[in-house]
Enzyme design. Sequence first.
Site, PDB file in Angstrom:
ATOM      1  N   GLY A  96       4.709   6.750   6.346  1.00  0.00           N
ATOM      2  CA  GLY A  96       6.149   6.795   6.033  1.00  0.00           C
ATOM      3  C   GLY A  96       7.049   6.581   7.230  1.00  0.00           C
ATOM      4  O   GLY A  96       7.015   5.529   7.871  1.00  0.00           O
ATOM      5  N   ASP A 102      -5.605   6.806  -0.586  1.00  0.00           N
ATOM      6  CA  ASP A 102      -4.369   6.514   0.149  1.00  0.00           C
ATOM      7  C   ASP A 102      -4.598   6.664   1.661  1.00  0.00           C
ATOM      8  O   ASP A 102      -4.235   5.783   2.450  1.00  0.00           O
ATOM      9  CB  ASP A 102      -3.267   7.477  -0.343  1.00  0.00           C
ATOM     10  CG  ASP A 102      -1.971   7.319   0.403  1.00  0.00           C
ATOM     11  OD1 ASP A 102      -1.187   6.430   0.039  1.00  0.00           O
ATOM     12  OD2 ASP A 102      -1.744   8.093   1.363  1.00  0.00           O
ATOM     13  N   GLY A 132       8.661   9.670   1.055  1.00  0.00           N
ATOM     14  CA  GLY A 132      10.043   9.976   0.684  1.00  0.00           C
ATOM     15  C   GLY A 132      10.941   8.768   0.874  1.00  0.00           C
ATOM     16  O   GLY A 132      10.649   7.880   1.684  1.00  0.00           O
ATOM     17  N   GLU A 134       1.325   9.534  -5.375  1.00  0.00           N
ATOM     18  CA  GLU A 134       1.351   8.143  -5.831  1.00  0.00           C
ATOM     19  C   GLU A 134       1.458   8.128  -7.353  1.00  0.00           C
ATOM     20  O   GLU A 134       1.242   9.155  -8.013  1.00  0.00           O
ATOM     21  CB  GLU A 134       0.047   7.446  -5.427  1.00  0.00           C
ATOM     22  CG  GLU A 134      -0.158   7.343  -3.932  1.00  0.00           C
ATOM     23  CD  GLU A 134       0.895   6.484  -3.243  1.00  0.00           C
ATOM     24  OE1 GLU A 134       1.030   5.314  -3.587  1.00  0.00           O
ATOM     25  OE2 GLU A 134       1.593   7.003  -2.356  1.00  0.00           O
ATOM     26  N   VAL A 150      11.035   3.961  -2.595  1.00  0.00           N
ATOM     27  CA  VAL A 150      11.127   3.350  -1.266  1.00  0.00           C
ATOM     28  C   VAL A 150      12.180   2.229  -1.230  1.00  0.00           C
ATOM     29  O   VAL A 150      13.023   2.176  -0.320  1.00  0.00           O
ATOM     30  CB  VAL A 150       9.743   2.816  -0.824  1.00  0.00           C
ATOM     31  CG1 VAL A 150       9.842   2.122   0.519  1.00  0.00           C
ATOM     32  CG2 VAL A 150       8.734   3.962  -0.759  1.00  0.00           C
ATOM     33  N   LYS A 177      -4.735   3.692   4.745  1.00  0.00           N
ATOM     34  CA  LYS A 177      -3.950   3.806   5.985  1.00  0.00           C
ATOM     35  C   LYS A 177      -4.874   3.814   7.202  1.00  0.00           C
ATOM     36  O   LYS A 177      -4.588   3.163   8.217  1.00  0.00           O
ATOM     37  CB  LYS A 177      -3.101   5.081   5.953  1.00  0.00           C
ATOM     38  CG  LYS A 177      -2.001   5.078   4.891  1.00  0.00           C
ATOM     39  CD  LYS A 177      -1.382   6.463   4.717  1.00  0.00           C
ATOM     40  CE  LYS A 177      -0.349   6.504   3.615  1.00  0.00           C
ATOM     41  NZ  LYS A 177       0.023   7.864   3.212  1.00  0.00           N
ATOM     42  N   GLY A 203       7.451  14.607  -6.483  1.00  0.00           N
ATOM     43  CA  GLY A 203       7.494  13.157  -6.221  1.00  0.00           C
ATOM     44  C   GLY A 203       6.741  12.735  -4.971  1.00  0.00           C
ATOM     45  O   GLY A 203       6.932  11.621  -4.481  1.00  0.00           O
ATOM     46  N   LYS A 212       0.486  -0.122   1.327  1.00  0.00           N
ATOM     47  CA  LYS A 212      -0.746   0.050   2.133  1.00  0.00           C
ATOM     48  C   LYS A 212      -1.972  -0.496   1.435  1.00  0.00           C
ATOM     49  O   LYS A 212      -2.870  -1.045   2.072  1.00  0.00           O
ATOM     50  CB  LYS A 212      -0.980   1.514   2.493  1.00  0.00           C
ATOM     51  CG  LYS A 212      -1.089   2.443   1.302  1.00  0.00           C
ATOM     52  CD  LYS A 212      -0.063   3.513   1.375  1.00  0.00           C
ATOM     53  CE  LYS A 212       0.265   4.065   0.032  1.00  0.00           C
ATOM     54  NZ  LYS A 212       1.358   4.995   0.049  1.00  0.00           N
TER      55      LYS A 212
HETATM   56  N1  HSE Z   1       1.438   9.482  -1.663  1.00  0.00           N
HETATM   57  C1  HSE Z   1       1.612   9.240  -0.278  1.00  0.00           C
HETATM   58  C2  HSE Z   1       1.476  10.563   0.439  1.00  0.00           C
HETATM   59  C3  HSE Z   1       2.968   8.625  -0.037  1.00  0.00           C
HETATM   60  O1  HSE Z   1       1.403  11.603  -0.211  1.00  0.00           O
HETATM   61  O2  HSE Z   1       1.420  10.587   1.673  1.00  0.00           O
HETATM   62  C4  HSE Z   1       3.093   7.927   1.282  1.00  0.00           C
HETATM   63  O3  HSE Z   1       2.114   6.993   1.515  1.00  0.00           O
END
Ligand code: HSE
Length: 425
Positions: free
Chosen positions: A134, A201, A302, A190, A14, A205, A187, A105
């Site tokens: 994102g 995750d 990304g 996390e 990022v 959020k 990629g 987050k």
């Molecule tokens: N690992 C997270 C996802 C990245 O897959 O959405 C963005 O928060």
Amino acid sequence: MKKVGVSILGLGVVGGGTYKILKEHAEFYRATQCVDIVVESVFERNKERVEALGIPPEKLASNIAEVVLDPDVNIVVECIGGVTDAKDYVLDALNAGKTVVTSNKELFCKYWHELERAAKHHNAGLFYEASCVGGVPIIRTLLDGLQANEISSIVGIINGTTNYILTDMAEKKISYSEALAQAVALGYAEADPAADVEGYDAAYKLSILASLAFHTKVPFNKVFREGITDVSPTDIADGAALGYALKLLAVGKNTPAGIEVRVHPAFIEKGHPLASVGGSYNAIFVTGDSVGDIMLYGRGAGELPTGSAIVSDIIYAATHTELHYATFKNTAAPDKNVNFVSDFASAYYLRMTVADEPGVLAKIAAVLARGNISIDKLTQRVSDDGKATLVVVTHMTHEAAVKSAVAKVTATGLAEVNSVLRVIL
Ligand code: HSE
């Protein structure tokens, strides 16, 4: 023209993407936004990352004090991740009166109240668009696009890794572990993929988004969370035969009974706009009392999509003088007058293995009926070993009723319950 000095902490995916965007678009921002954004420094322990981005060595800060004491730095961009060093650095920056832009987050979800307190105290800006979904501008949409509305519902696919895994399992008919390995290799995941596949995750959020949407603190520990680690290709295929796609959904609702926040795998009818959101894409469906339904769709992870959210925050901070904080009392604990609904309503998909004998189906139906659970759909397939697989989809019922019925069916030995999944109608 206004000049704004930026320091980027962390040059991973990022932070690196943010640097690239700022470098490539510097002239464009001068021309279109009347702001000259200059990267004054970066803070990164991995020198190879600094070199790979072509950053002059003199821009590499050797410690956080160098960043926060630099009068030319107005905005500190935190892309380190985690909640230890990142929290200290963000607080150092806010305490020095610097505006902070973060993509973190977990940090934001857990410590928003502390960060906001420091920001208010030192008259500093605090921006976090990149922390959720994102490149999809859901936070700006909630703050600056939908503020005319009372929002009743926010439902979305807000984790790209799990959506990639579930899409791959459905389309390529591969196992969960094969699909996970692909998502990690690409990629999307996390640093610890458990954060994605166990729903943490998405829950971080959802805690942030539900707080903003419903104007009250929705702490992480109020979010019901279930991940996708137990999802099997059999369920995905059985659901597909019934016209459903399986997604890891984040559901936030503001109902007369209270606030409902949950992250779990769920079947959605294939005609629903969220059902066609595939691969690593994310989408959020928001319902407001004046606007009705709106949906935002895009890349939830990304380097460039998340960098886009960070740079948008930098430009917003640089071009707005008035500071805005949460619209609600931002404390660690929720408002004691707000009720959180745990026994939520849903339809359910149940897959069971039973003995293929007379009366078994009737007995299972009787247990469900005693729990006031009505059957909407029922399919059966019989195998050679004298067993049958039953797939039941219920009408709308409640979480507690289903858990109790499943416990009774299991305890009486009527069936082995292989899967319980919620169905969004
Ligand atoms: N690992 C997270 C996802 C990245 O897959 O959405 C963005 O928060």
